[in-house]
Design a protein around this motif. Structure first.
Motif, PDB file in Angstrom:
ATOM      1  N   GLU A  87       6.252  -2.625  16.292  1.00 35.16           N
ATOM      2  CA  GLU A  87       5.241  -2.130  17.229  1.00 35.16           C
ATOM      3  C   GLU A  87       4.776  -0.721  16.849  1.00 35.16           C
ATOM      4  N   GLU A  88       5.723   0.127  16.445  1.00 27.40           N
ATOM      5  CA  GLU A  88       5.365   1.487  16.028  1.00 27.40           C
ATOM      6  C   GLU A  88       4.488   1.465  14.790  1.00 27.40           C
ATOM      7  N   ALA A  89       4.819   0.608  13.848  1.00 28.15           N
ATOM      8  CA  ALA A  89       4.038   0.503  12.610  1.00 28.15           C
ATOM      9  C   ALA A  89       2.630  -0.007  12.903  1.00 28.15           C
ATOM     10  N   GLN A  90       2.510  -1.000  13.767  1.00 31.37           N
ATOM     11  CA  GLN A  90       1.198  -1.551  14.088  1.00 31.37           C
ATOM     12  C   GLN A  90       0.315  -0.522  14.786  1.00 31.37           C
ATOM     13  N   ALA A  91       0.928   0.310  15.603  1.00 32.57           N
ATOM     14  CA  ALA A  91       0.163   1.349  16.303  1.00 32.57           C
ATOM     15  C   ALA A  91      -0.305   2.443  15.344  1.00 32.57           C
ATOM     16  N   LEU A  92       0.547   2.792  14.365  1.00 31.38           N
ATOM     17  CA  LEU A  92       0.204   3.842  13.416  1.00 31.38           C
ATOM     18  C   LEU A  92      -0.788   3.382  12.357  1.00 31.38           C
ATOM     19  N   PHE A  93      -0.691   2.100  11.978  1.00 26.33           N
ATOM     20  CA  PHE A  93      -1.465   1.611  10.837  1.00 26.33           C
ATOM     21  C   PHE A  93      -2.370   0.441  11.232  1.00 26.33           C
ATOM     22  N   PRO A  94      -3.400   0.703  12.039  1.00 29.79           N
ATOM     23  CA  PRO A  94      -4.306  -0.376  12.447  1.00 29.79           C
ATOM     24  C   PRO A  94      -5.116  -0.891  11.266  1.00 29.79           C
ATOM     25  N   ALA A  95      -5.417  -2.178  11.286  1.00 26.64           N
ATOM     26  CA  ALA A  95      -6.142  -2.799  10.170  1.00 26.64           C
ATOM     27  C   ALA A  95      -7.556  -2.257  10.033  1.00 26.64           C
ATOM     28  N   ASP A  96      -8.142  -1.772  11.137  1.00 26.37           N
ATOM     29  CA  ASP A  96      -9.540  -1.327  11.107  1.00 26.37           C
ATOM     30  C   ASP A  96      -9.673   0.195  11.036  1.00 26.37           C
ATOM     31  N   LEU A  97      -8.678   0.886  10.493  1.00 26.75           N
ATOM     32  CA  LEU A  97      -8.738   2.348  10.409  1.00 26.75           C
ATOM     33  C   LEU A  97      -9.935   2.816   9.591  1.00 26.75           C
ATOM     34  N   VAL A  98     -10.226   2.114   8.498  1.00 29.65           N
ATOM     35  CA  VAL A  98     -11.327   2.506   7.612  1.00 29.65           C
ATOM     36  C   VAL A  98     -12.444   1.467   7.718  1.00 29.65           C
ATOM     37  N   SER A  99     -13.659   1.942   7.977  1.00 31.29           N
ATOM     38  CA  SER A  99     -14.806   1.037   8.101  1.00 31.29           C
ATOM     39  C   SER A  99     -15.373   0.695   6.728  1.00 31.29           C
ATOM     40  N   GLU A 100     -16.162  -0.366   6.674  1.00 23.69           N
ATOM     41  CA  GLU A 100     -16.819  -0.741   5.423  1.00 23.69           C
ATOM     42  C   GLU A 100     -17.769   0.364   4.956  1.00 23.69           C
ATOM     43  N   GLN A 101     -18.409   1.040   5.908  1.00 27.14           N
ATOM     44  CA  GLN A 101     -19.303   2.140   5.556  1.00 27.14           C
ATOM     45  C   GLN A 101     -18.539   3.283   4.918  1.00 27.14           C
ATOM     46  N   GLU A 102     -17.341   3.571   5.424  1.00 22.25           N
ATOM     47  CA  GLU A 102     -16.550   4.648   4.834  1.00 22.25           C
ATOM     48  C   GLU A 102     -16.077   4.263   3.432  1.00 22.25           C
ATOM     49  N   PHE A 103     -15.663   3.000   3.252  1.00 24.07           N
ATOM     50  CA  PHE A 103     -15.289   2.546   1.914  1.00 24.07           C
ATOM     51  C   PHE A 103     -16.433   2.790   0.934  1.00 24.07           C
ATOM     52  N   TYR A 104     -17.634   2.405   1.330  1.00 23.72           N
ATOM     53  CA  TYR A 104     -18.802   2.542   0.457  1.00 23.72           C
ATOM     54  C   TYR A 104     -19.099   4.021   0.175  1.00 23.72           C
ATOM     55  N   THR A 105     -19.108   4.831   1.226  1.00 25.60           N
ATOM     56  CA  THR A 105     -19.431   6.252   1.085  1.00 25.60           C
ATOM     57  C   THR A 105     -18.450   6.950   0.149  1.00 25.60           C
ATOM     58  N   VAL A 106     -17.164   6.694   0.338  1.00 25.18           N
ATOM     59  CA  VAL A 106     -16.143   7.380  -0.471  1.00 25.18           C
ATOM     60  C   VAL A 106     -16.161   6.868  -1.903  1.00 25.18           C
ATOM     61  N   THR A 107     -16.397   5.587  -2.088  1.00 28.47           N
ATOM     62  CA  THR A 107     -16.478   5.038  -3.444  1.00 28.47           C
ATOM     63  C   THR A 107     -17.613   5.690  -4.226  1.00 28.47           C
ATOM     64  N   GLN A 108     -18.758   5.843  -3.579  1.00 32.21           N
ATOM     65  CA  GLN A 108     -19.892   6.503  -4.235  1.00 32.21           C
ATOM     66  C   GLN A 108     -19.591   7.970  -4.526  1.00 32.21           C
ATOM     67  N   LEU A 109     -18.921   8.629  -3.598  1.00 31.32           N
ATOM     68  CA  LEU A 109     -18.555  10.039  -3.787  1.00 31.32           C
ATOM     69  C   LEU A 109     -17.599  10.191  -4.975  1.00 31.32           C
ATOM     70  N   LEU A 110     -16.602   9.339  -5.046  1.00 29.88           N
ATOM     71  CA  LEU A 110     -15.618   9.424  -6.141  1.00 29.88           C
ATOM     72  C   LEU A 110     -16.269   9.095  -7.477  1.00 29.88           C
ATOM     73  N   GLN A 111     -17.164   8.133  -7.482  1.00 29.90           N
ATOM     74  CA  GLN A 111     -17.858   7.782  -8.712  1.00 29.90           C
ATOM     75  C   GLN A 111     -18.614   8.981  -9.252  1.00 29.90           C
ATOM     76  N   GLN A 112     -19.253   9.706  -8.361  1.00 33.00           N
ATOM     77  CA  GLN A 112     -20.017  10.889  -8.774  1.00 33.00           C
ATOM     78  C   GLN A 112     -19.089  12.019  -9.207  1.00 33.00           C
ATOM     79  N   ARG A 113     -18.041  12.273  -8.457  1.00 31.54           N
ATOM     80  CA  ARG A 113     -17.151  13.406  -8.725  1.00 31.54           C
ATOM     81  C   ARG A 113     -16.306  13.181  -9.992  1.00 31.54           C
ATOM     82  N   LEU A 114     -15.870  11.970 -10.226  1.00 35.57           N
ATOM     83  CA  LEU A 114     -14.928  11.707 -11.317  1.00 35.57           C
ATOM     84  C   LEU A 114     -15.593  11.272 -12.620  1.00 35.57           C
ATOM     85  N   PHE A 115     -16.834  10.795 -12.546  1.00 38.01           N
ATOM     86  CA  PHE A 115     -17.471  10.265 -13.753  1.00 38.01           C
ATOM     87  C   PHE A 115     -18.783  10.945 -14.083  1.00 38.01           C
ATOM     88  N   SER A 116     -19.152  11.980 -13.354  1.00 34.23           N
ATOM     89  CA  SER A 116     -20.421  12.650 -13.637  1.00 34.23           C
ATOM     90  C   SER A 116     -20.182  14.091 -14.107  1.00 34.23           C
TER      91      SER A 116
END
Length: 218
Positions: free
Chosen positions: A189-218
């Protein structure tokens, strides 16, 4: 090890090496390839990077640092150490698996024992930089836990990618944090409360992926 004084050339070598690793593959890319892309002699590259795996060390260190900075800049860092690990872990795996090219690159790294150890060493160093009040004995046990869990995760990821399966970053990080929770004595129960499956949205995944692509490969 401090970086050479010629930072501009060093950064150019870093960028070109990473580009070549994605395009050609890590194994197929030679010092001569990197030198040609930078317009310098091969010995210049070797002076900056005496061992080829140093490129991977720097890449993974930069990746973790960028993710840590993202959480701080976006005011997403919490007071709970494990929630921060959970958040960053999902973003990390989202980036490593976001495209066919990145999956090939990731597969090359985790199929090599030495390179996998480099990744795990970077994770241990990064994770233990947080001030969490561990005693010396607790810190040693925590480092062992990271090595054990991440070694298993990278073996699982290798098997999945070898079979052309792409696991979700949520599924990977959920496995990691479930094991951490068990080793830290948390209840389900403690683990489920701390680590919800929906913590990161699809929009955040996309935004951060684009940011890392620019920062690490440009």
């Amino acid at each position: 090890m401090p970086r050479p004084k010629n930072n501009e050339l060093h950064e150019q070598m870093t960028r070109e090496a990473r580009r070549l690793f994605i395009e050609k593959g890590y194994v197929a890319t030679s010092y001569a390839d990197i030198a040609q892309a930078c317009g310098v002699a091969k010995t210049n590259v070797q002076q900056h990077f005496p061992a080829k795996d140093r490129f991977i060390t720097d890449f993974y260190r930069d990746l973790l640092d960028e993710l840590d900075a993202y959480l701080a800049d976006q005011d997403k860092r919490t007071n709970n150490y494990y929630v921060n690990l959970y958040h960053i872990g999902q973003l990390l795996f989202a980036f490593l698996l976001n495209s066919e090219a990145m999956r090939r690159f990731t597969m090359e790294i985790i199929s090599d024992r030495n390179l996998t150890e480099i990744m795990i060493d970077q994770e241990v160093e990064w994770a233990t930089n947080y001030e969490v009040g561990f005693s010396k004995e607790e810190l040693s046990r925590f480092e062992d836990d990271i090595a054990m869990i991440m070694g298993g995760i990278y073996e699982l990821l290798y098997r999945k990618l070898r079979n052309n399966e792409v696991p979700s970053p949520q599924a990977i990080q959920s496995r990691i944090m479930t094991q951490f929770a068990f080793l830290r004595g948390m209840t389900v129960e403690e683990a489920q409360a701390l680590f919800p499956a929906d913590l990161v949205s699809e929009q955040e995944f996309y935004t951060v992926t684009q940011l890392l692509q620019q920062r690490l490969f440009s």
